[in-house]
Write a protein that holds these residues in place. Structure first.
Motif, mmCIF file in Angstrom:
data_model
loop_
_atom_site.group_PDB
_atom_site.id
_atom_site.type_symbol
_atom_site.label_atom_id
_atom_site.label_comp_id
_atom_site.label_asym_id
_atom_site.label_seq_id
_atom_site.Cartn_x
_atom_site.Cartn_y
_atom_site.Cartn_z
ATOM 1 N N GLN A 179 0.821 -1.204 0.000
ATOM 2 C CA GLN A 179 0.000 0.000 0.000
ATOM 3 C C GLN A 179 0.861 1.262 0.000
ATOM 4 N N GLU A 180 1.903 1.244 0.809
ATOM 5 C CA GLU A 180 2.811 2.396 0.875
ATOM 6 C C GLU A 180 3.443 2.671 -0.489
ATOM 7 N N LEU A 181 3.819 1.603 -1.186
ATOM 8 C CA LEU A 181 4.491 1.738 -2.480
ATOM 9 C C LEU A 181 3.521 1.817 -3.648
ATOM 10 N N ASN A 182 2.233 1.647 -3.350
ATOM 11 C CA ASN A 182 1.198 1.621 -4.386
ATOM 12 C C ASN A 182 1.494 0.539 -5.433
ATOM 13 N N LEU A 183 1.867 -0.644 -4.927
ATOM 14 C CA LEU A 183 2.147 -1.789 -5.789
ATOM 15 C C LEU A 183 1.137 -2.893 -5.506
#
Length: 133
Positions: free
Chosen positions: A7-11
């Motif tokens: 989620q943090e990396l939007n992956l």
């Protein structure tokens, strides 16, 4: 355990899994390796590899000038993701195997490898018209 990092990396999880697979298994370098070894659908791998290339985590490199043979190479941008992902993997394994002595871990490792071989045999039998369909 990987969800917060993804989620943090939007992956997407699959894109993260592809990066981790390539980093942890340097003998496997192609999208078809990912499909074959990880048993993921080719279209899902293709979409996520395209995204990883577009976002700078992977590059494609042709082998021996043959445009049909393309290796996937993790970029410097992927280094931090891979490092953090490997730490998560180690933490998960430590938690999963907590309380097991070295002998028990060895036995479990052997059992898992036998089961993996059996799963591969079942899947191969399905593809060749065996009785496990």
């Amino acid at each position: 355990m990987c969800r917060p990092l993804c989620q943090e990396l939007n992956l997407p999880q699959t894109a993260f899994d592809i990066l981790m697979f390539l980093a942890n298994n340097p003998a496997y370098r192609t999208a078809s390796d990912i499909v074959e070894v990880r048993k993921l659908k080719a279209n899902l791998v293709s979409v996520n590899v395209d995204r990883l290339v577009r976002e700078g985590y992977l590059t494609r490199q042709t082998v021996d000038g043959d445009r049909r043979k393309v290796e996937l190479i993790c970029t410097d941008r992927a280094s931090d993701v891979i490092s953090r992902g490997q730490q998560l993997q180690r933490s998960f394994m430590d938690q999963l195997l907590a309380g097991m002595d070295a002998n028990t871990r060895s036995i479990l490792n052997n059992v898992v490898h036998v089961m993996e071989d059996n799963i591969d045999n079942i899947l191969n039998s399905q593809h060749t018209g065996g009785q496990h369909e």
